[in-house]
Scaffold this motif. Structure first.
Motif, PDB file in Angstrom:
ATOM      1  N   THR A  17       0.831  -1.209   0.000  1.00 50.46           N
ATOM      2  CA  THR A  17       0.000   0.000   0.000  1.00 50.46           C
ATOM      3  C   THR A  17       0.865   1.258   0.000  1.00 50.46           C
ATOM      4  OG1 THR A  17      -1.759  -1.174   1.169  1.00 50.46           O
ATOM      5  CG2 THR A  17      -1.823   1.238   1.254  1.00 50.46           C
ATOM      6  N   LYS A  18       1.901   1.302   0.838  1.00 53.64           N
ATOM      7  CA  LYS A  18       2.775   2.476   0.911  1.00 53.64           C
ATOM      8  C   LYS A  18       3.493   2.717  -0.418  1.00 53.64           C
ATOM      9  CE  LYS A  18       3.546   2.466   5.873  1.00 53.64           C
ATOM     10  NZ  LYS A  18       4.499   2.243   6.974  1.00 53.64           N
ATOM     11  N   LEU A  19       3.934   1.650  -1.070  1.00 47.31           N
ATOM     12  CA  LEU A  19       4.593   1.795  -2.370  1.00 47.31           C
ATOM     13  C   LEU A  19       3.632   2.404  -3.392  1.00 47.31           C
ATOM     14  CD1 LEU A  19       6.984   1.353  -4.276  1.00 47.31           C
ATOM     15  CD2 LEU A  19       6.188  -1.008  -4.579  1.00 47.31           C
ATOM     16  N   CYS A  20       2.415   1.891  -3.435  1.00 46.02           N
ATOM     17  CA  CYS A  20       1.427   2.422  -4.386  1.00 46.02           C
ATOM     18  C   CYS A  20       1.050   3.860  -4.051  1.00 46.02           C
ATOM     19  CB  CYS A  20       0.190   1.527  -4.412  1.00 46.02           C
ATOM     20  SG  CYS A  20       0.496  -0.063  -5.217  1.00 46.02           S
ATOM     21  N   LEU A  21       0.925   4.176  -2.766  1.00 49.28           N
ATOM     22  CA  LEU A  21       0.609   5.553  -2.370  1.00 49.28           C
ATOM     23  C   LEU A  21       1.732   6.523  -2.740  1.00 49.28           C
ATOM     24  CD1 LEU A  21      -1.144   5.033   1.087  1.00 49.28           C
ATOM     25  CD2 LEU A  21      -2.201   5.754  -1.075  1.00 49.28           C
ATOM     26  N   LEU A  22       2.975   6.081  -2.615  1.00 49.85           N
ATOM     27  CA  LEU A  22       4.112   6.917  -3.024  1.00 49.85           C
ATOM     28  C   LEU A  22       4.025   7.244  -4.510  1.00 49.85           C
ATOM     29  CD1 LEU A  22       6.924   8.227  -2.635  1.00 49.85           C
ATOM     30  CD2 LEU A  22       7.899   5.957  -3.100  1.00 49.85           C
ATOM     31  N   ILE A  23       3.731   6.245  -5.325  1.00 50.34           N
ATOM     32  CA  ILE A  23       3.649   6.455  -6.771  1.00 50.34           C
ATOM     33  C   ILE A  23       2.466   7.355  -7.120  1.00 50.34           C
ATOM     34  CG2 ILE A  23       3.297   5.268  -8.984  1.00 50.34           C
ATOM     35  CD1 ILE A  23       4.898   2.926  -7.655  1.00 50.34           C
ATOM     36  N   ILE A  24       1.354   7.184  -6.422  1.00 45.41           N
ATOM     37  CA  ILE A  24       0.188   8.052  -6.638  1.00 45.41           C
ATOM     38  C   ILE A  24       0.546   9.493  -6.265  1.00 45.41           C
ATOM     39  CG2 ILE A  24      -2.134   8.613  -5.800  1.00 45.41           C
ATOM     40  CD1 ILE A  24      -2.564   5.535  -5.523  1.00 45.41           C
ATOM     41  N   PHE A  25       1.208   9.674  -5.129  1.00 47.12           N
ATOM     42  CA  PHE A  25       1.612  11.006  -4.678  1.00 47.12           C
ATOM     43  C   PHE A  25       2.495  11.691  -5.716  1.00 47.12           C
ATOM     44  CE2 PHE A  25       4.710  13.664  -2.348  1.00 47.12           C
ATOM     45  CZ  PHE A  25       3.830  14.621  -1.832  1.00 47.12           C
ATOM     46  N   ILE A  26       3.468  10.959  -6.243  1.00 44.49           N
ATOM     47  CA  ILE A  26       4.372  11.526  -7.264  1.00 44.49           C
ATOM     48  C   ILE A  26       3.579  11.917  -8.511  1.00 44.49           C
ATOM     49  CG2 ILE A  26       6.270  10.966  -8.849  1.00 44.49           C
ATOM     50  CD1 ILE A  26       7.429   9.258  -6.495  1.00 44.49           C
ATOM     51  N   GLU A  27       2.623  11.082  -8.913  1.00 44.02           N
ATOM     52  CA  GLU A  27       1.834  11.400 -10.107  1.00 44.02           C
ATOM     53  C   GLU A  27       0.923  12.602  -9.870  1.00 44.02           C
ATOM     54  OE1 GLU A  27       0.624  11.626 -13.889  1.00 44.02           O
ATOM     55  OE2 GLU A  27       2.322  10.469 -13.129  1.00 44.02           O
TER      56      GLU A  27
END
Length: 190
Positions: A17-27
């Motif tokens: 979840t944290k990995l996906c949230l990081l990528i969402i945040f960057i996008e």
């Protein structure tokens, strides 16, 4: 060889979840800056494109590209963590860095971005490592991944000009190589 360690399911969920949230945040930031970060992709055989080897996996060409990578990234990260946190980190970073370097050397002249090279690396590792490990649980994971995500294999073919099949191909090859390097746990007794 690196011994496989146990990661609880709740910790696997948190990490995925944290990995996906990081990528969402960057996008999200990328969207607010008009896609500024996309210029940090891998640009083959161009010195300024070398930085993309580190940054490209975390950059996406828009929301559709992002969403198409999030589900397989989440699922494959969750499953990859069944091989242990250290193996996950090694396969993830090797797929990104070595796969990215291969794209830089051999890719077509384009701006290569996205997490799909890493996704293909995780896929390649998971399919092959379960067979190598000789552990029933990991064998079942391999079969499940091959069945559910087997269609990914078509992504290594140059079908669409806007899709980096090179990232897919090199990520897959790196993931398979890592399975042969790390797949068998030396502490496993047959």
């Amino acid at each position: 060889m690196i011994k496989r360690t146990y990661v609880s399911f709740s910790n696997r969920l948190k990490i995925s979840t944290k990995l996906c949230l990081l990528i969402i945040f960057i996008e999200v930031i990328n969207q607010f800056t008009g896609g500024f970060f996309r210029s940090f992709g891998i640009i083959p055989r161009n010195i300024s494109g070398l930085s993309g080897i580190v940054f490209a996996p975390f950059l996406h060409g828009g929301l559709v590209h992002l969403i198409s990578n999030l589900v397989p990234l989440f699922v494959l990260t969750l499953l990859m963590l069944s091989h242990g946190r250290t193996r996950f980190v090694l396969v993830f970073t090797t797929s990104a860095l070595i796969g990215g370097l291969l794209v830089w050397f051999f890719g077509r002249s384009a701006n290569h971005i996205g997490m799909s090279g890493v996704i293909y690396g995780l896929f390649g590792y998971l399919v092959v490592a379960g067979f190598i490990s000789r552990e029933f649980k990991l064998f079942i994971v391999s079969c499940l991944v091959a069945f559910v995500y087997g269609g990914l294999i078509l992504g290594v073919l140059p079908t669409l000009p806007q899709v980096s099949f090179e990232s897919h191909l090199f990520g897959l090859l790196v993931g398979i190589a890592m399975a042969f390097i790390l797949g068998k746990d030396p502490s496993y007794k047959s």
